[in-house]
Structures are given as structure tokens and as C-alpha cells.
Design an enzyme around this catalytic site. Structure first.
Site, PDB file in Angstrom:
ATOM      1  N   TYR A  12       0.854  -1.196   0.000  1.00 29.11           N
ATOM      2  CA  TYR A  12       0.000   0.000   0.000  1.00 29.11           C
ATOM      3  C   TYR A  12       0.881   1.234   0.000  1.00 29.11           C
ATOM      4  CZ  TYR A  12       1.298   0.498   4.884  1.00 29.11           C
ATOM      5  OH  TYR A  12       2.020   0.665   6.038  1.00 29.11           O
ATOM      6  N   THR A  42       2.956   4.416  12.531  1.00 30.58           N
ATOM      7  CA  THR A  42       3.353   3.668  13.728  1.00 30.58           C
ATOM      8  C   THR A  42       4.870   3.476  13.848  1.00 30.58           C
ATOM      9  OG1 THR A  42       3.089   1.537  12.611  1.00 30.58           O
ATOM     10  CG2 THR A  42       1.172   2.397  13.804  1.00 30.58           C
ATOM     11  N   LYS A  81       7.055  -0.196  19.695  1.00 32.02           N
ATOM     12  CA  LYS A  81       6.523  -1.033  18.611  1.00 32.02           C
ATOM     13  C   LYS A  81       7.283  -2.359  18.610  1.00 32.02           C
ATOM     14  CE  LYS A  81       5.300  -1.003  13.708  1.00 32.02           C
ATOM     15  NZ  LYS A  81       5.202  -0.275  12.437  1.00 32.02           N
TER      16      LYS A  81
HETATM   17  N1  ASP Z   1       5.419   3.081   7.600  1.00 35.00           N
HETATM   18  C1  ASP Z   1       4.155   3.445   8.181  1.00 35.00           C
HETATM   19  C2  ASP Z   1       4.353   4.712   8.965  1.00 35.00           C
HETATM   20  O1  ASP Z   1       4.985   4.666   9.985  1.00 35.00           O
HETATM   21  C3  ASP Z   1       3.649   2.331   9.029  1.00 35.00           C
HETATM   22  C4  ASP Z   1       2.394   2.615   9.823  1.00 35.00           C
HETATM   23  O2  ASP Z   1       1.895   3.708   9.922  1.00 35.00           O
HETATM   24  O3  ASP Z   1       1.878   1.645  10.426  1.00 35.00           O
HETATM   25  O4  ASP Z   1       3.885   5.739   8.545  1.00 35.00           O
END
Ligand code: ASP
Length: 342
Positions: free
Chosen positions: A39, A105, A178
Site C-alpha cells: 500500500y 506507527t 513497537k
Molecule cells: N510506515 C508506516 C508509517 O509509519 C507504518 C504505519 O503507519 O503503520 O507511517
């Protein structure tokens, strides 16, 4: 937008005012099919995200602002400073009762900890995100957002520092990390445990944060555009010590060693790091191990080598505290004290 503040709100009064500040991440991500792992993150704007969860309007008067639109792997201190300045302005002017921040995240724990040390208010600041993009089967973002608004609108959440709501859990900024690359149950608070839980908006609290935060923090980034450079160096078997030299030559004022075990590193790294410490570079020993604390003078003679032990902070958060600490001239024991206080 209602401007009533929590302290003055009576039963009959209007709903709390919540501003959602969006920064991107998977919660704003979109995939081509509902059942695919690939995505693009940070695609959807905040107004579309708010419209997707109309139930939130039963909890609060809501308004959104787009602060940034990045995957959090691209989160920068320039964006974090913009974000905290906006939060402080909104809360100081009474424009809202609480804030929700949507965020990727990957570096959520870093921004959460940064905000925990630089927000100047007792009011709720709650972060949330998602592990699955908005278009995925069983996307987790909408319920996370609903729950985050419920927590931000709850008077009991105030005074608990910056909170992170993910997968029905309420984490403290100091303690969450995380732990899984793809699972919706990725965030844990392994050393201190959860602040509470939230189930379809119903909150339960277990504890208050143990460390200083927000309105009791001494740190402020008002008027700043950058922070002193601090690098993280990952310790491993037969670690090359010249990484430490290279980092200092590139301008680092401090180095966090993501040490093995209880903040250890090999003899060559110990020697190079202690020479750097003698020249005024701040060396913090943290750990690459996901849980536990790093104590002073365990296997490493911190007193003699002039090192700082990170105590409960993992390398990413130890770096943030050291960057904020180095905004002003400080003595080594004072910096160590900060690691016991925040
Ligand atoms: N790579 C993404 C971010 O940290 C992963 C996520 O949001 O879960 O923006």
C-alpha cells in the site's frame, strides 16, 4: 468549534472540542485491493478520515488540520516542532479541550515521547495510527481513531501525559514501543505496563505515568527550528569502534549506544566512547534488548568512563531526551538525573 474547557464544563454544557492534527501514516494509507499487503501510506486527507467515522461526532465537536502528510519513517524534528507548537497554541488559547494526533506507527513512540516532554498543558493529547491501510479488509484505523477521540474527550485522561491509543490499549508515551512489523497488536508497554484500556469508547485506567511530563517538564522548543545532533550506534559482536569516531566527526554532540544486554559494548567501543566522553561528547548506554532497564556501573564502570545509563529509555527515546537536554549546557550528573526523572 466549542471552546468550553474541561474544567468549566457542566453536565448540560456542550460536547468537548477536539482538534485532530493529521501527519500521515498507514491510517491515511490506501491499497488497491482489500487483501493485499502492499500500500501507499499518507494518501488520505484528514477531512476524509473524519467523514469515515461519523460516530465520533457523538463524542465531541471535531475539527481536523493537516500538519504533515508523511509515512512516519520520514518524520523529522522540523515536523515535530511544528506539531508541538500547534498543540501548545490550540490548548493555550482554549480553542479545544483536547488533541488527537494521527501518525504512522514506525516512529510513533519517538513523536509521543517528544510531545510528552514539550507539550505545555495538562489537557489530553492522544496519538493514534493504524497497522492496516484504510482500504484493507478489517482496517484498524477507524476504531483506533474513534477510541482516541473518546480518550481525548474523557476528563480522566487529562494529566496522564501524552497517550497512545492503539488496538483498544492506552499506552503512556514513556513506556510504549513497537514490537511487531505487521500485527495490529504491535505496541506494548513492557517495563511499566498499560495506562489503561478503551473499548468502543469506554475507558478504564490502571495507573498514572511515573515520570515527569508535559506541564511539569522543563523542556521547551518554542522558537527553535532544530535540535542538537545525537546519533544511535547499534552494538553487536565484534562491533567496529570507528562508527563512534565517524559520528562525532559528522557533528554529533551526543551518542546513544544501543548496547547488547545491560547496555554493553566491546572493549574497543568502550575505549573509543570513553575518549569521546572525556572530550565532552555525551555517551548514553541504552540497550538493543526490547525490555528491562540499563543500570549504572553494572558491567561497565560508568563513573570512571563518564557514561550515562539510559535507565528505562530505549535507544530511540534516549536520543530524544539527550537532544532536548543538550539544548543547554549541562554537567554529566545533571544529564544522568534527567534519565531518572523523565
Ligand atoms: N510506515 C508506516 C508509517 O509509519 C507504518 C504505519 O503507519 O503503520 O507511517
Amino acid at each position: 468549534m466549542k471552546t468550553t474547557r474541561k474544567t468549566g464544563r457542566s453536565q448540560k454544557q456542550t460536547k468537548p472540542g477536539i482538534v485532530i492534527l493529521a501527519t500521515g501514516g498507514t491510517i491515511a494509507g490506501v491499497s488497491r485491493f482489500g487483501a493485499q499487503a502492499g500500500y501507499i501510506s499518507a494518501e488520505m486527507g484528514i477531512d476524509v478520515m473524519i467523514d469515515a467515522v461519523p460516530e465520533m461526532r457523538t463524542l465531541a465537536d471535531i475539527r481536523g488540520e493537516q500538519i504533515a502528510q508523511v509515512g512516519s519513517q520520514d518524520m523529522s524534528f522540523a515536523i515535530m516542532i511544528r506539531l508541538v507548537n500547534r498543540i501548545n497554541d490550540i490548548l493555550a488559547s482554549g480553542e479545544a479541550d483536547g488533541i488527537v494526533v494521527t501518525h504512522g506507527t514506525d516512529t510513533m513512540e519517538e513523536t509521543a515521547f517528544f510531545l510528552n516532554l514539550t507539550v505545555k498543558s495538562r489537557n489530553s493529547v492522544v496519538m493514534t495510527g493504524a497497522m492496516r491501510p484504510s482500504s484493507a479488509i478489517s482496517a484498524d484505523g477507524p476504531l483506533n481513531l474513534y477510541n482516541a477521540v473518546a480518550v481525548a474527550a474523557d476528563p480522566d485522561a487529562a494529566g496522564r501525559g501524552v497517550l497512545v491509543v492503539m488496538n483498544d490499549r492506552i499506552h503512556g508515551a514513556h513506556s510504549l514501543t513497537k514490537t511487531n512489523t505487521t500485527s495490529v497488536e504491535t505496541f506494548l508497554s513492557p517495563v511499566n505496563g498499560l495506562i489503561g484500556t478503551v473499548n468502543y469508547g469506554k475507558t478504564t485506567y490502571f495507573r498514572k505515568p511515573f515520570r515527569r511530563h508535559t506541564h511539569k517538564s522543563e523542556f521547551s522548543v518554542a522558537g527553535r527550528t532544530s535540535l542538537p545532533r545525537v546519533d544511535i550506534i547499534y552494538a553487536c559482536a565484534d562491533m567496529p569502534a570507528d562508527l563512534i569516531t565517524c559520528s562525532i566527526e559528522s557533528g554529533a554532540k551526543g551518542i546513544v549506544i544501543a548496547g547488547d544486554g545491560n547496555g554493553n559494548m566491546n572493549a574497543a567501543a568502550l575505549e573509543t566512547a570513553s575518549r569521546a566522553a572525556e572530550q565532552g561528547i555525551f555517551i548514553v548506554r541504552s540497550s538493543r534488548v526490547p525490555t528491562g532497564t540499563v543500570g549504572r556501573n553494572i558491567e561497565v564502570d560508568d563513573d570512571r568512563l563518564r557514561f550515562i545509563a539510559s535507565d528505562e529509555l530505549n535507544p530511540a527515546k534516549a536520543r530524544i531526551l539527550l537532544m532536548l537536554a543538550l539544548m543547554k549546557k549541562r554537567k554529566l550528573p545533571d544529564v544522568q538525573k534527567l534519565f531518572y526523572s523523565y
